[in-house]
Structure formats: structure tokens, C-alpha cells
Scaffold this motif. Structure first.
Motif, PDB file in Angstrom:
ATOM      1  N   ASP A 156      -5.567   7.061  -3.865  1.00 15.21           N
ATOM      2  CA  ASP A 156      -5.950   5.934  -3.031  1.00 15.21           C
ATOM      3  C   ASP A 156      -4.711   5.076  -2.792  1.00 15.21           C
ATOM      4  O   ASP A 156      -4.026   4.697  -3.755  1.00 15.21           O
ATOM      5  N   PHE A 157      -4.398   4.783  -1.529  1.00 14.84           N
ATOM      6  CA  PHE A 157      -3.247   3.944  -1.196  1.00 14.84           C
ATOM      7  C   PHE A 157      -3.715   2.704  -0.446  1.00 14.84           C
ATOM      8  O   PHE A 157      -4.462   2.800   0.532  1.00 14.84           O
ATOM      9  N   GLY A 158      -3.246   1.540  -0.901  1.00 12.63           N
ATOM     10  CA  GLY A 158      -3.626   0.278  -0.287  1.00 12.63           C
ATOM     11  C   GLY A 158      -2.802  -0.032   0.951  1.00 12.63           C
ATOM     12  O   GLY A 158      -2.071   0.815   1.479  1.00 12.63           O
ATOM     13  N   ASN A 159      -2.882  -1.273   1.419  1.00 12.49           N
ATOM     14  CA  ASN A 159      -2.162  -1.698   2.608  1.00 12.49           C
ATOM     15  C   ASN A 159      -0.660  -1.697   2.371  1.00 12.49           C
ATOM     16  O   ASN A 159      -0.185  -1.862   1.241  1.00 12.49           O
ATOM     17  N   ILE A 160       0.083  -1.564   3.459  1.00 19.18           N
ATOM     18  CA  ILE A 160       1.542  -1.474   3.389  1.00 19.18           C
ATOM     19  C   ILE A 160       2.161  -2.847   3.151  1.00 19.18           C
ATOM     20  O   ILE A 160       1.726  -3.846   3.719  1.00 19.18           O
ATOM     21  N   VAL A 161       3.200  -2.886   2.323  1.00 23.76           N
ATOM     22  CA  VAL A 161       4.025  -4.078   2.118  1.00 23.76           C
ATOM     23  C   VAL A 161       5.466  -3.672   2.431  1.00 23.76           C
ATOM     24  O   VAL A 161       5.997  -2.739   1.823  1.00 23.76           O
ATOM     25  N   TYR A 162       6.090  -4.353   3.370  1.00 25.66           N
ATOM     26  CA  TYR A 162       7.445  -3.969   3.771  1.00 25.66           C
ATOM     27  C   TYR A 162       8.350  -5.171   4.019  1.00 25.66           C
ATOM     28  O   TYR A 162       9.481  -5.029   4.491  1.00 25.66           O
ATOM     29  N   ASN A 163       7.881  -6.366   3.666  1.00 26.22           N
ATOM     30  CA  ASN A 163       8.656  -7.562   3.975  1.00 26.22           C
ATOM     31  C   ASN A 163       8.594  -8.539   2.810  1.00 26.22           C
ATOM     32  O   ASN A 163       7.511  -8.816   2.273  1.00 26.22           O
ATOM     33  N   PHE A 164       9.760  -9.057   2.419  1.00 29.47           N
ATOM     34  CA  PHE A 164       9.850 -10.034   1.333  1.00 29.47           C
ATOM     35  C   PHE A 164      10.721 -11.197   1.807  1.00 29.47           C
ATOM     36  O   PHE A 164      11.869 -11.366   1.368  1.00 29.47           O
ATOM     37  N   PRO A 165      10.212 -12.015   2.721  1.00 31.37           N
ATOM     38  CA  PRO A 165      11.037 -13.050   3.361  1.00 31.37           C
ATOM     39  C   PRO A 165      11.527 -14.143   2.430  1.00 31.37           C
ATOM     40  O   PRO A 165      12.518 -14.818   2.754  1.00 31.37           O
ATOM     41  N   ASP A 166      10.866 -14.332   1.291  1.00 30.11           N
ATOM     42  CA  ASP A 166      11.306 -15.412   0.395  1.00 30.11           C
ATOM     43  C   ASP A 166      12.251 -14.932  -0.695  1.00 30.11           C
ATOM     44  O   ASP A 166      12.589 -15.692  -1.605  1.00 30.11           O
ATOM     45  N   ILE A 167      12.694 -13.678  -0.635  1.00 32.32           N
ATOM     46  CA  ILE A 167      13.710 -13.195  -1.575  1.00 32.32           C
ATOM     47  C   ILE A 167      15.050 -13.167  -0.837  1.00 32.32           C
ATOM     48  O   ILE A 167      15.249 -12.368   0.077  1.00 32.32           O
ATOM     49  N   VAL A 245       8.650   2.041   2.190  1.00 30.28           N
ATOM     50  CA  VAL A 245       7.743   0.900   2.104  1.00 30.28           C
ATOM     51  C   VAL A 245       6.912   1.031   0.835  1.00 30.28           C
ATOM     52  O   VAL A 245       6.919   2.064   0.167  1.00 30.28           O
ATOM     53  N   PHE A 246       6.183  -0.030   0.514  1.00 32.28           N
ATOM     54  CA  PHE A 246       5.329  -0.042  -0.674  1.00 32.28           C
ATOM     55  C   PHE A 246       3.873  -0.265  -0.258  1.00 32.28           C
ATOM     56  O   PHE A 246       3.581  -0.574   0.897  1.00 32.28           O
ATOM     57  N   PHE A 247       2.972  -0.139  -1.228  1.00 33.12           N
ATOM     58  CA  PHE A 247       1.535  -0.240  -0.945  1.00 33.12           C
ATOM     59  C   PHE A 247       0.864  -1.115  -2.003  1.00 33.12           C
ATOM     60  O   PHE A 247       1.136  -0.982  -3.199  1.00 33.12           O
ATOM     61  N   GLU A 248      -0.024  -1.982  -1.576  1.00 31.56           N
ATOM     62  CA  GLU A 248      -0.712  -2.882  -2.501  1.00 31.56           C
ATOM     63  C   GLU A 248      -1.524  -2.097  -3.526  1.00 31.56           C
ATOM     64  O   GLU A 248      -2.232  -1.152  -3.177  1.00 31.56           O
ATOM     65  N   MET A 249      -1.425  -2.509  -4.797  1.00 31.36           N
ATOM     66  CA  MET A 249      -2.175  -1.800  -5.832  1.00 31.36           C
ATOM     67  C   MET A 249      -2.869  -2.741  -6.820  1.00 31.36           C
ATOM     68  O   MET A 249      -3.924  -2.410  -7.349  1.00 31.36           O
ATOM     69  N   GLY A 250      -2.311  -3.914  -7.093  1.00 31.45           N
ATOM     70  CA  GLY A 250      -2.945  -4.817  -8.040  1.00 31.45           C
ATOM     71  C   GLY A 250      -1.967  -5.848  -8.575  1.00 31.45           C
ATOM     72  O   GLY A 250      -0.978  -6.190  -7.912  1.00 31.45           O
ATOM     73  N   TYR A 251      -2.225  -6.328  -9.799  1.00 27.30           N
ATOM     74  CA  TYR A 251      -1.387  -7.347 -10.434  1.00 27.30           C
ATOM     75  C   TYR A 251      -1.203  -7.036 -11.910  1.00 27.30           C
ATOM     76  O   TYR A 251      -2.023  -6.337 -12.517  1.00 27.30           O
ATOM     77  N   ILE A 252      -0.128  -7.588 -12.468  1.00 30.66           N
ATOM     78  CA  ILE A 252       0.019  -7.592 -13.925  1.00 30.66           C
ATOM     79  C   ILE A 252      -0.976  -8.606 -14.489  1.00 30.66           C
ATOM     80  O   ILE A 252      -1.163  -9.685 -13.930  1.00 30.66           O
ATOM     81  N   ASP A 294      18.776   9.529  -8.306  1.00 32.21           N
ATOM     82  CA  ASP A 294      18.941  10.306  -7.065  1.00 32.21           C
ATOM     83  C   ASP A 294      17.902   9.902  -6.023  1.00 32.21           C
ATOM     84  O   ASP A 294      17.541  10.692  -5.156  1.00 32.21           O
ATOM     85  N   LEU A 295      17.423   8.646  -6.104  1.00 34.91           N
ATOM     86  CA  LEU A 295      16.390   8.167  -5.188  1.00 34.91           C
ATOM     87  C   LEU A 295      16.989   7.342  -4.053  1.00 34.91           C
ATOM     88  O   LEU A 295      17.930   6.569  -4.253  1.00 34.91           O
ATOM     89  N   LYS A 296      16.417   7.505  -2.871  1.00 40.65           N
ATOM     90  CA  LYS A 296      16.856   6.758  -1.695  1.00 40.65           C
ATOM     91  C   LYS A 296      16.433   5.297  -1.819  1.00 40.65           C
ATOM     92  O   LYS A 296      15.295   5.004  -2.193  1.00 40.65           O
ATOM     93  N   TYR A 297      17.348   4.398  -1.507  1.00 44.55           N
ATOM     94  CA  TYR A 297      17.036   2.970  -1.547  1.00 44.55           C
ATOM     95  C   TYR A 297      16.075   2.641  -0.405  1.00 44.55           C
ATOM     96  O   TYR A 297      16.311   2.991   0.753  1.00 44.55           O
ATOM     97  N   PRO A 298      14.964   1.957  -0.702  1.00 43.04           N
ATOM     98  CA  PRO A 298      13.946   1.692   0.332  1.00 43.04           C
ATOM     99  C   PRO A 298      14.488   0.849   1.489  1.00 43.04           C
ATOM    100  O   PRO A 298      15.129  -0.177   1.283  1.00 43.04           O
ATOM    101  N   LYS A 299      14.194   1.269   2.709  1.00 38.59           N
ATOM    102  CA  LYS A 299      14.667   0.551   3.891  1.00 38.59           C
ATOM    103  C   LYS A 299      14.107  -0.859   3.983  1.00 38.59           C
ATOM    104  O   LYS A 299      14.742  -1.749   4.556  1.00 38.59           O
ATOM    105  N   CYS A 300      12.923  -1.088   3.422  1.00 37.16           N
ATOM    106  CA  CYS A 300      12.319  -2.420   3.518  1.00 37.16           C
ATOM    107  C   CYS A 300      13.085  -3.460   2.706  1.00 37.16           C
ATOM    108  O   CYS A 300      12.797  -4.656   2.809  1.00 37.16           O
ATOM    109  N   LEU A 301      14.084  -3.020   1.925  1.00 37.82           N
ATOM    110  CA  LEU A 301      14.894  -3.949   1.128  1.00 37.82           C
ATOM    111  C   LEU A 301      16.294  -4.124   1.708  1.00 37.82           C
ATOM    112  O   LEU A 301      17.115  -4.837   1.123  1.00 37.82           O
ATOM    113  N   TYR A 302      16.581  -3.485   2.827  1.00 34.06           N
ATOM    114  CA  TYR A 302      17.935  -3.516   3.386  1.00 34.06           C
ATOM    115  C   TYR A 302      18.415  -4.927   3.715  1.00 34.06           C
ATOM    116  O   TYR A 302      19.599  -5.207   3.660  1.00 34.06           O
TER     117      TYR A 302
END
Length: 307
Positions: A156-167, A245-252, A294-302
Motif C-alpha cells: 500500500d502506497f500513500g500520497n506523494i510527498v516531493y516538496n520541503f519548502p521550509d528546509i 519522491v516519497f509517500f506518506e506512511m505515518g508518524y513516529i 550506491d543509491l541515487k540521490y532523490p530529485k525532490c531534494l535537489y
């Protein structure tokens, strides 16, 4: 021999809905490939494709709200709303001949909705050979209201998260062992992606600053990483995309997040990478892990500076 045996008569209004469904499916398939690297079955696949509908969720009047699936994986970032009539018989009721795709009556729809069960509806293309016509985006219901319980869903994959404007930046630092050695509990999964696999999967921890319910909230995002060095192959269409991109899953859990949240904020490490097994999360590290893995750096963090 009756005309319908060779050229079935289609109901115009229902055919239009099938055409709209076909267009939505093509768009969904492209997006699924881009963000996850797992395209939906092709438009010519005899297996068809599936839509997940949960009647415990609110639905628009006279419509279903569902989600496209990839095999037995729910893709909540690919929602779709469709009219009840999409499930009615596509062929003319004239002589009662329905070799395939009998559809569902309105009463059956109401009964299924009243049971408030999650369902998997499978749409299978009607072949040109069978109908003696050129290919057209018509579908029959291979399986209708068969209950789709937990056993029938693999992920199961939640909604997409691709933006972190306050970081504004992330520090390239080592994360102290005191945080690496701990297990953290994932909560709230039922609100984002309740059927998420219990097998090991990658995740990202995001320390939020403006959560109205918890001043120390750490959101957990699902991540499906891609290997370094495949960008050219992806551009050429030789390899699937994914990992950007990342996907919503929950909280700590809020009983475990205070100290970790303070460390992440104070050390400009508001994004940490980890592993999830069942509902337990372990931290692998911050952005520094990309210097040695050996992992590609996510484009949403560029657009976030590294210091």
C-alpha cells in the motif's frame, strides 16, 4: 444468426465512461512508472487492471472513489472517481446475450456499499478478435464485488510527498549511535497506507515544524530507492524510473519523538533515512549516507542546500 453475434451493440453513455476510464488508466500508468518504477499493466494486457474501492471511506453521490492498483498493491496517489454506470453492462440489453462483462445492477452496488467492505474491481479489455472490430478502450468486469481483504493486498502506497519548502539546508554529518541503535514505533499508518507491507522497506523521517497536533512531530515517508548510474537508461526508457519522491506512511510515536526531533532540528538534519520492518523503524543516517552507498540521490531534494 443475429447481428449481435458479430457486432455487439454498445450502450453509448457507458462506452463514453469506458473511454474516460481508459484515458485515466494511461495517465495513471505513466505516473506509476515515473514515481515507483512499477508500471500498471499495458493497455493491451489481457490481465487488465484493478481499482481498489473501500466503502468505509466517504464517496461522492452516485460515484465511487477508488485507487488504481499494480497487481495487489494499492496506489493511493492514483485516486479515481467514476460513475456507478461504469459498472453497468456495456452491451445493449436487446436479446440478453452477454458473452462477457455482464456488469452490475444498481441494487448490487447499493448492497455492496451497505456492507462497507473493501473491494477489488478488475477491468479486462474486450479483445478486438472477439468482437470483430478494431481495438477500442472497452472493458469487461473480470471480477466484480469479490471482497478484497488483507490477504488479497500485498502492499500500500500513500500520497506523494516531493516538496520541503521550509528546509533551507541539510548538514552532511554522522548521526550519533544513540539514535542509530534505537527502534522507533510507526503509528497512524491506518490514515495513510494501512496495508503497507510488514517486510523490510526504506523510509525517510521528516521533522515537522508546523504540525498543529504535535510540536515534535516526525512524519514517516515511504521511499523506494533507485540505484546510482541509471539516469541515462531511465531517460532512454531502458529502465523504469523511481526513487525520486516519497509517500506518506505515518508518524513516529509521540512517546518516542521528542529527543529525536530536537536533534534533527538543532543539527539541521530534518530528513533522516531509515528502514522499516513491521511497525518498527531504525535510522540508517542522514544525507551523508549517499557518499558511500550506491543509491541515487532523490530529485525532490535537489533544491535543498547541503552543508
Amino acid at each position: 444468426m443475429r447481428t449481435e453475434d458479430h457486432f455487439p451493440l454498445y450502450v453509448d453513455g457507458v462506452v463514453k465512461l469506458h473511454t474516460q476510464l481508459h484515458e485515466a488508466f494511461l495517465q495513471a500508468s505513466k505516473l506509476a512508472n515515473t514515481v515507483l518504477g512499477i508500471p500498471l499493466p499495458s493497455k493491451d494486457s489481457l490481465r487488465g487492471f484493478s481499482i481498489y474501492v473501500d466503502f468505509s471511506e466517504p464517496h461522492p453521490e452516485n460515484k465511487f472513489k477508488g485507487y488504481f492498483m499494480s497487481k495487489n498493491i494499492i496506489l493511493r496517489f492514483l485516486p479515481i472517481e467514476f460513475d456507478y454506470a461504469l459498472l453497468f453492462p456495456i452491451r445493449n440489453h436487446g436479446d440478453g446475450l452477454f458473452r462477457e462483462g455482464k456488469g452490475i445492477t444498481y441494487d448490487e452496488i447499493i448492497q455492496a456499499a451497505n456492507k462497507r467492505q473493501p473491494l477489488k474491481i478488475i477491468f479486462r479489455p474486450i479483445s478486438a478478435i472477439e468482437d470483430n472490430i478494431f481495438y477500442s478502450p472497452h472493458f469487461s468486469l473480470k471480477s466484480t464485488f469479490a471482497p478484497a481483504g488483507i490477504a488479497a493486498i500485498s502492499d500500500d502506497f500513500g500520497n506523494i510527498v516531493y516538496n520541503f519548502p521550509d528546509i533551507d539546508c541539510l548538514k552532511v554529518i554522522d548521526i550519533p549511535e544513540t539514535y542509530i541503535e534505537r527502534d522507533y514505533t510507526l503509528v497512524g499508518k491506518q490514515f495513510y497506507a494501512p496495508y503497507t507491507t510488514n517486510k523490510e522497506s526504506d523510509c525517510v523521517l521528516f521533522a515537522q515544524l508546523n504540525n498543529e497536533h504535535d510540536d515534535h512531530a516526525i512524519k514517516v515517508l515511504r521511499w523506494v530507492p533507485s540505484k546510482k548510474g541509471v539516469e541515462i537508461e531511465q531517460i532512454l526508457g531502458m529502465k523504469p524510473d523511481g526513487g525520486d519522491v516519497f509517500f506518506e506512511m505515518g508518524y513516529i510515536s509521540r512517546t518516542e519523538n521528542t529527543e529525536l526531533h530536537a536533534f534533527m532540528v538543532n543539527n539541521k538534519s530534518r530528513l533522516l533515512f531509515g528502514k522499516k520492518v513491521d511497525d518498527k523503524i531504525t535510522i540508517v543516517g542522514g544525507v551523508k549516507i549517499f557518499e558511500s552507498n550506491d543509491l541515487k540521490y532523490p530529485k525532490c531534494l535537489y533544491n535543498i542546500d547541503l552543508k
